[in-house]
Write an enzyme that holds these catalytic residues in place. Structure first.
Site, PDB file in Angstrom:
ATOM      1  N   ASP A 118     -30.134 -14.516   9.858  1.00 22.67           N
ATOM      2  CA  ASP A 118     -29.804 -15.077  11.165  1.00 22.67           C
ATOM      3  C   ASP A 118     -28.293 -15.247  11.281  1.00 22.67           C
ATOM      4  O   ASP A 118     -27.779 -15.561  12.345  1.00 22.67           O
ATOM      5  CB  ASP A 118     -30.509 -16.423  11.376  1.00 22.67           C
ATOM      6  CG  ASP A 118     -30.338 -16.984  12.786  1.00 22.67           C
ATOM      7  OD1 ASP A 118     -30.021 -18.179  12.921  1.00 22.67           O
ATOM      8  OD2 ASP A 118     -30.503 -16.207  13.751  1.00 22.67           O
ATOM      9  N   HIS A 133     -27.872 -15.346  15.215  1.00 14.94           N
ATOM     10  CA  HIS A 133     -27.650 -16.788  15.005  1.00 14.94           C
ATOM     11  C   HIS A 133     -28.364 -17.635  16.055  1.00 14.94           C
ATOM     12  O   HIS A 133     -27.730 -18.351  16.829  1.00 14.94           O
ATOM     13  CB  HIS A 133     -26.147 -17.105  14.985  1.00 14.94           C
ATOM     14  CG  HIS A 133     -25.855 -18.389  14.246  1.00 14.94           C
ATOM     15  ND1 HIS A 133     -24.664 -18.630  13.604  1.00 14.94           N
ATOM     16  CD2 HIS A 133     -26.584 -19.524  14.054  1.00 14.94           C
ATOM     17  CE1 HIS A 133     -24.689 -19.836  13.049  1.00 14.94           C
ATOM     18  NE2 HIS A 133     -25.844 -20.393  13.312  1.00 14.94           N
ATOM     19  N   ILE A 134     -29.673 -17.557  16.052  1.00 12.53           N
ATOM     20  CA  ILE A 134     -30.444 -18.291  17.054  1.00 12.53           C
ATOM     21  C   ILE A 134     -31.201 -19.482  16.474  1.00 12.53           C
ATOM     22  O   ILE A 134     -32.031 -20.069  17.144  1.00 12.53           O
ATOM     23  CB  ILE A 134     -31.460 -17.361  17.772  1.00 12.53           C
ATOM     24  CG1 ILE A 134     -32.455 -16.756  16.774  1.00 12.53           C
ATOM     25  CG2 ILE A 134     -30.732 -16.291  18.543  1.00 12.53           C
ATOM     26  CD1 ILE A 134     -33.625 -16.054  17.453  1.00 12.53           C
TER      27      ILE A 134
END
Lengths: 370, 304
Positions: free
Chosen positions: A311, A335-336
């Protein structure tokens, strides 16, 4: 329990509550605006935090008005001049250059993130402020936003682990693009959690939350490594402390949950991957800098490990030409992990409240002790 | 390590089972059925292949057992097969963990919008609903439903279930399925396919669900009225769906379900882990051996 919903909801309520109940500014207050402490906010953060700053009547603030494009460095250095407080996100490096540009007025740095590898703590420690009334040296106060995002990050880590180990991206792609024919015995086979060993690199709140969610998947054993044993946390998930080498050798699933520090920088490199099982799955939702991406590419393409789910990368976003994107056994998300309205809203509110408390010289809700 | 063929042949050799069963490849049998047919005592069936058509079964006078892989046996005419004196076996339990994992994987991937994010959707346009602490309604509380319930609890989900009978599973029983549909944030289908469960989820049931709810199906495609599901997704009656099973499999390339942005479809990979497939085949072979040797059969499916 580390992530008990009750404790977290309590924290989120505190974080979301406006410190100052009054809304709006009277004309008298407007006259006094010019003497209010100045704040620079480096991104259009979710409205909860901005509302808290606005309605506090304590500060005047300026904002970089984009939610997905980071403030350019030149602009940042210009805008921080003389500010009393800075509210930033993880894309801004708050280092000597920024602190020098800001000058001696800077009393608070509040980051809307749990990681603080973008803050130069050494430099922050060095800054001494002398209060006019009481001649006591003090450093800049630093706030951050742990805990409110623990659930969201743990969920996403398990989601990414399942997506990677059961090849869901390949599977959904085949279903949509015509690769779906009659079922074949070993087609799209993955690796299962039942009777597996799950290894955690860096056992903190998030590591524990991940293990709690994985336990019902019939995981046989949890192991972890860290700078030192963490008996309290480990007890909660019945995890055994092992060396980094053993973590690599024994893990069927290896989840990286540590902070990025000089010690952990690129600790996931060929030394680690070469000791891992061919059937193992590597998951990183911490910081991209913990992984040597070239070594990871080698390990994945040569079959040294079975698959990886990331991520976080270096840089973010990862350029689409990066070789990791060419690998079917590498899932990369932008990057969630903390991305959900409620989580980001809570982070925003907490960052704003930390900032206001810091300016009032009160204890912050979540502070990094320098 | 197993060998696999695109269309699984009737009498297959898997690794250690060489000594137990004879091997013929599909082609040999088709070329010379008269030669091979009388010797065949067992059919190992994966993914409903080879189809247990009367035309095939009548060719096999020595057939003792059809050993099916997986737990579903909706593709077999049990009465007809029993009338030939042939036994049927399946592999319950073996596939439960892998299938429960796919159910949770689909649930999580759908909730966190993973495929949409990878297709380039911007985060600000994605609507996330709460996962941790939400309500999971499970329809069908057998082995798989139970394991899904356990996994859901790890995320502090409130678990409701509907089943023919109550079970001591530490979840809230909903005698009325409508009740479950109204209250759930996520609805998971884990029933067998029977005449009673065919079309169990139709337009009416979908309209009872929350507009923020997600439907996940790891049972059989026919449990859901697919046309009604398409309409419900297009109109926002429900928020999203994630399906490991459809009808037919595969879906035609131009089927609307394959192009809706709020639908995840996987091509029936519920059991697809190396460990589970291997175990499943081992159990199929054990079942077949027992039937062929006149021993008690571990996983016999009776025709009632």
């Amino acid at each position: 329990m580390w992530c008990s919903r009750v404790a977290l909801r309590r924290l989120q309520r505190v974080a979301a509550a406006s410190l100052n109940g009054t809304g709006g500014l009277t004309s008298t207050m407007q006259k006094e605006m010019s003497t209010l402490p100045r704040v620079y906010v480096t991104r259009q953060i979710p409205p909860e935090g901005l509302k808290i700053l606005r309605e506090s009547g304590q500060v005047q603030f300026e904002l970089w008005d984009s939610d997905d494009v980071p403030v350019p460095r030149k602009e940042l250095l210009q805008k921080v001049k003389g500010v009393d407080a800075l509210l930033c996100v993880l894309t801004e490096k708050i280092d000597k250059e920024v602190l020098d540009a800001a000058g001696p007025n800077l009393k608070v740095v509040s980051t809307m993130s749990v990681g603080f590898d973008h803050l130069s703590l050494e430099e922050l420690k060095k800054r001494l402020l002398v209060c006019v009334c009481v001649f006591l040296p003090r450093g800049i106060r630093v706030g951050y936003t742990p805990d409110v995002l623990t659930d969201a990050v743990a969920e996403l880590t398990v989601a990414l682990l399942l997506t990677t180990s059961r090849r869901l991206i390949e599977a959904t792609h085949e279903a949509k693009t015509g690769g779906w024919g009659t079922w074949r015995t070993l087609w799209l086979c993955g690796y299962e959690l039942a009777d597996s060993t799950v290894g955690i690199l860096g056992l903190g709140r998030i590591g524990v939350a991940i293990a709690e969610r994985l336990a019902p998947f019939k995981v046989k054993k949890f192991i972890y490594t860290d700078v030192a044993p963490r008996p309290e946390l480990a007890r909660a998930i019945n995890a055994e402390y092992v060396s980094m080498d053993e973590l690599a050798k024994q893990s069927d699933f290896l989840a990286v949950c540590c902070a990025l520090t000089p010690e952990t920088k690129e600790v996931c490199n060929k030394n680690l991957f070469s000791k891992m099982k061919k059937t193992s799955i590597f998951i990183n939702t911490s910081r991209g800098g913990v992984v040597n991406q070239d070594d990871l590419y080698e390990a994945l393409s040569s079959g040294q490990i079975a698959a990886a789910g990331l991520d976080v990368t270096v840089p973010e976003p990862l350029p689409t030409s990066h070789p990791l994107f060419t690998l079917k056994n590498c899932v990369i998300l932008p990057h969630i992990a903390s991305a959900s309205y409620s989580t980001r809203g809570a982070m925003s509110a907490l960052a704003a409240n930390n900032l206001l408390l810091g300016l009032r010289r009160e204890p912050m809700i979540k502070e990094i002790k320098l | 390590m197993m060998t696999s063929k695109q269309y699984l042949p009737l009498y297959v050799l898997f690794g250690t089972c060489e000594k137990v069963l004879s091997t013929f490849i599909d082609l040999e049998f088709l070329q010379n059925p008269a030669l091979h047919a009388p010797k065949i005592q067992a059919i190992l069936m994966l993914a409903q292949s080879p189809a247990a058509e009367p035309s095939l079964l009548r060719l096999l006078p020595s057939l003792k057992v059809i050993a099916s892989g997986g737990v579903g046996i909706d593709h077999l005419d049990l009465l007809f097969i029993a009338s030939l004196g042939v036994k049927v076996t399946n592999t319950p339990g073996v596939v439960s963990d892998a299938t429960a994992d796919i159910g949770m994987g689909l649930l999580l991937a759908s909730a966190r919008k993973i495929v949409q994010v990878l297709s380039g959707w911007k985060l600000q346009y994605l609507i996330y609903h709460r996962f941790t602490g939400s309500t999971l309604g499970i329809i069908g509380m057998g082995h798989i439903g139970y394991k899904i319930a356990q996994r859901g609890k790890g995320f502090e989900m409130k678990i409701l279930y509907h089943n023919r009978n109550r079970r001591a599973v530490g979840a809230t029983y909903c005698e009325n399925m409508d009740d479950l549909l109204r209250r759930s944030d996520f609805v998971m289908l884990a029933v067998n396919l029977t005449p009673e469960t065919t079309g169990l989820i139709g337009q009416r049931e979908l309209s009872l669900m929350k507009p923020t709810a997600t439907l996940v199906n790891v049972s059989r495609g026919l449990v859901v009225d697919q046309d009604a599901l398409v309409k419900a997704l297009q109109s926002g009656t429900i928020h999203a769906a994630a399906l490991d099973v459809t009808h037919p499999e595969p879906l035609p390339r131009d089927h609307p379900l394959l192009s809706l942005p709020n639908v995840l479809i996987t091509p029936h990979v519920g059991c697809s882990t190396y460990q589970t497939i291997r175990r499943m085949v081992e159990v199929m072979v054990e079942n077949a051996r027992a039937a062929m040797n006149g021993l008690p059969i571990p996983n016999e499916v009776k025709s009632q």
